[in-house]
Write a protein that holds these residues in place. Structure first.
Motif, mmCIF file in Angstrom:
data_model
loop_
_atom_site.group_PDB
_atom_site.id
_atom_site.type_symbol
_atom_site.label_atom_id
_atom_site.label_comp_id
_atom_site.label_asym_id
_atom_site.label_seq_id
_atom_site.Cartn_x
_atom_site.Cartn_y
_atom_site.Cartn_z
ATOM 1 N N LYS A 58 0.830 -1.203 0.000
ATOM 2 C CA LYS A 58 0.000 0.000 0.000
ATOM 3 C C LYS A 58 0.867 1.257 0.000
ATOM 4 O O LYS A 58 0.567 2.239 -0.692
ATOM 5 N N VAL A 59 1.954 1.225 0.765
ATOM 6 C CA VAL A 59 2.901 2.353 0.759
ATOM 7 C C VAL A 59 3.515 2.504 -0.621
ATOM 8 O O VAL A 59 3.609 3.611 -1.170
ATOM 9 N N CYS A 60 3.930 1.394 -1.207
ATOM 10 C CA CYS A 60 4.550 1.402 -2.526
ATOM 11 C C CYS A 60 3.575 1.907 -3.588
ATOM 12 O O CYS A 60 3.926 2.731 -4.436
ATOM 13 N N ALA A 61 2.342 1.405 -3.562
ATOM 14 C CA ALA A 61 1.344 1.814 -4.553
ATOM 15 C C ALA A 61 1.096 3.313 -4.506
ATOM 16 O O ALA A 61 1.000 3.980 -5.547
ATOM 17 N N ASN A 62 1.003 3.846 -3.297
ATOM 18 C CA ASN A 62 0.800 5.284 -3.139
ATOM 19 C C ASN A 62 1.978 6.078 -3.708
ATOM 20 O O ASN A 62 1.791 7.082 -4.410
ATOM 21 N N ALA A 63 3.199 5.605 -3.457
ATOM 22 C CA ALA A 63 4.395 6.284 -3.962
ATOM 23 C C ALA A 63 4.500 6.188 -5.478
ATOM 24 O O ALA A 63 4.865 7.161 -6.150
ATOM 25 N N VAL A 64 4.179 5.019 -6.037
ATOM 26 C CA VAL A 64 4.245 4.843 -7.492
ATOM 27 C C VAL A 64 3.215 5.718 -8.189
ATOM 28 O O VAL A 64 3.518 6.378 -9.200
ATOM 29 N N ARG A 65 2.003 5.743 -7.676
ATOM 30 C CA ARG A 65 0.988 6.638 -8.255
ATOM 31 C C ARG A 65 1.448 8.082 -8.218
ATOM 32 O O ARG A 65 1.291 8.829 -9.194
ATOM 33 N N GLY A 66 2.011 8.495 -7.089
ATOM 34 C CA GLY A 66 2.490 9.865 -6.978
ATOM 35 C C GLY A 66 3.586 10.179 -7.976
ATOM 36 O O GLY A 66 3.600 11.247 -8.602
#
Length: 421
Positions: A337-345
Motif C-alpha cells: 500500500k505504501v509502494c502503490a501510493n508512492a508509485v501513483r504519486g
C-alpha cells in the motif's frame, strides 16, 4: 552490495535522460505502465491498489505463473485439519475485473536499461515502474543432503499448494507410532512463527489420529518467535509428543538422507517416516536476475520500497531487506500500500502520504487456542523501524485465546479480499 556495473550505469544514464526529455511511456502506451511480478500478498495488493486508485491513468500488468494462489499463511491450518485446501486458494478474476492485465507466465529476466521484463513463453513487457514481489527461494546446500530434487521425498511446504498437499498426505500415511521430523530454518525467513505453528498443527492432527507418534524438531536457532507461548501450548496440549532440539544441543548440525529417510542431528542418526525440511531462504530468483539483491535479499528504501540499486524498481514482502518488519503476508500487504501510493504519486503527481506500516502474525496452537504478535513501524532514512509492539501473554484465559483465533479468521477474510478483490 555487488550490483551489475552495466545496469548501474544504464540506470544512471536513463535517470539523467528522463530529466532532460519529455515523458515517453513504455511500449508506446498513452499512459504510464506499471509491471508487477508476483501475485501474492505484496504483488496482488500493489496491482489492485494502483489500478483502483489511479482512475485508469496507469496501465497495470501483473505477471504470475499460477492461476490459483494458495496462501502460505493459514496453510498450516490445512495440515492440522482446520481448513480444506480450497479454503486457502484464490483466483485472479477479481484483479482482472479491477482493470489489471493478468499474465499467467514466468518472468525470467529484467533488462533495467531497456526497462523490459522477459517472459518464459517468449516476448517481453515494457515498464515505467517495476514492482517485484516474488516471495522466497531456497539457499542451495543449506541443509546437507537436501536440494529441490528431494522435495517430493522431504517436502518443504513453504510455498503453499501442491507441496502443502504432499506434506498432508505423508502425515496421513504415517505408521502408528511413527516419527515426524522437521528441520527448521535459520533467520531470516518467511513467517517467523510459521514452523512452530506447523509443529502445533501436526501435533494436533497426530494426537487425534496417531497419538503414539513423535515429533522431532532440529533447529539452528537458540530461540524463536513466540517461543514461550508455543512451549506452553505444547506442554498443555501435546505433552511428551514434541522434542525440540535447539542450537545448544546440536540442532544446527543436521544432515538428511531422503532415500534412506534418515535425519542426522549432531552425529546421531534417526529413522523418520516424514521429514519436513525448511531450508535457509533468499529473495525470489527474479530479484537476483534483475540485479537488485545483495546476493540474498533486496535492499530497499523504507519511504517507498524502491530498491537501492534502481529507483524505478521496487521490491515488496519476503524478498526485501527493509529493516525491522518480519517477512509475513501482513507485512507484504502493508508495504504494498505504501509502494502503490508512492508509485501513483511518481507517475501522476497525486498526493503521497507519509509511509506507515503495520504487521500482526497469528498462530493456532490447538482448537480455539490462538496467539499473536505484532507491531507498528515507520520509515526512517536507514530502514523501516519498529515504533511499538504487542504479544499474547502466557496463561491467558480460554476466552481470550478463542477471541484471538476468531480475530485471525476475520483478518484472513479481510486481507484476501484486499489482495484479490
Amino acid at each position: 552490495m555487488s550490483f551489475n556495473r552495466r545496469k548501474f550505469l544504464g540506470t544512471s544514464v536513463a535517470a539523467s535522460a528522463t530529466l532532460a526529455a519529455p515523458m515517453s511511456y513504455a511500449a508506446g502506451h498513452g499512459k504510464p505502465h506499471v509491471v508487477v511480478v508476483g501475485g501474492g500478498a505484496g504483488g496482488a495488493t500493489a496491482a489492485r491498489y494502483i489500478a483502483n486508485d489511479s482512475n485508469g491513468d496507469i496501465a497495470v500488468t501483473l505477471i504470475e505463473p499460477t492461476r490459483t494462489y494458495y496462501t502460505c499463511f493459514f496453510s498450516n491450518l490445512y495440515l492440522g485439519g482446520f481448513k480444506e485446501i480450497e479454503d486457502i486458494g484464490h483466483s485472479y478474476g477479481g484483479l482482472a475485473a479491477s482493470g489489471v492485465n493478468v499474465v499467467h507466465d514466468w518472468a525470467v529476466g529484467v533488462d533495467r536499461d531497456a526497462k523490459t521484463v522477459s517472459l518464459a513463453g517468449g516476448g517481453e513487457v515494457s515498464y515505467d515502474k517495476l514492482i517485484l514481489s516474488p516471495g522466497i527461494d531456497f539457499v542451495d546446500g543449506a541443509v546437507e543432503g537436501w536440494d529441490l530434487s528431494a522435495q517430493n521425498a522431504m517436502p518443504h511446504a513453504y510455498k503453499a499448494g501442491s507441496q502443502t498437499e504432499l506434506l498432508k498426505a505423508q502425515l496421513m500415511a504415517m505408521p502408528e507410532g511413527g516419527t515426524f521430523a522437521m528441520v527448521a530454518p535459520p533467520n531470516p525467513y518467511r513467517c517467523p512463527p510459521g514452523p512452530y505453528e506447523r509443529v502445533s498443527m501436526v501435533a494436533h492432527y497426530l494426537k487425534e489420529n496417531n497419538p503414539t507418534a513423535k515429533i522431532i524438531v532440529a533447529d539452528p536457532k537458540e530461540k524463536f518467535s513466540k517461543m514461550g507461548l508455543f512451549q506452553e501450548g505444547w506442554a498443555n496440549h501435546y505433552e511428551g509428543m514434541i522434542d525440540w532440539i535447539g542450537a545448544d544441543f546440536g540442532g544446527g548440525n543436521v544432515s538428511v538422507d531422503p532415500s534412506a529417510m534418515t535425519v542426522t542431528i549432531d552425529g546421531e542418526v534417526t529413522n523418520v517416516d516424514v521429514c519436513n525440511v525448511i531450508p535457509a531462504m533468499k529473495a525470489g530468483r527474479i530479484a537476483d536476475l534483475a540485479g537488485v539483491t545483495d546476493g540474498n535479499w533486496a535492499p530497499v528504501n523504507a519511504i517507498d520500497m524502491s530498491t537501492k540499486a534502481d529507483a524505478d524498481v521496487y521490491v515488496l514482502g519476503d524478498s526485501s531487506q527493509q529493516g525491522d518488519m518480519p517477512k509475513s503476508g501482513f507485512s507484504a500487504n502493508s508495504q504494498a500500500k505504501v509502494c502503490a501510493n508512492a508509485v501513483r504519486g511518481a507517475l501522476t503527481g497525486s498526493r503521497v502520504f507519509p509511509a506507515k506500516f503495520s504487521n500482526t502474525c497469528w498462530s493456532l496452537i490447538n482448537t480455539n487456542d490462538g496467539v499473536k504478535v505484532g507491531a507498528t513501524y515507520e520509515a526512517t532514512d536507514e530502514k523501516i523501524a519498529k515504533v511499538d509492539g504487542f504479544i499474547s501473554a502466557t496463561g491467558e484465559t480460554a476466552e481470550v485465546r478463542q477471541a484471538t483465533y476468531e480475530e485471525s479468521e476475520g483478518w484472513y477474510s479481510g486481507i484476501t479480499a484486499d489482495m484479490f478483490g
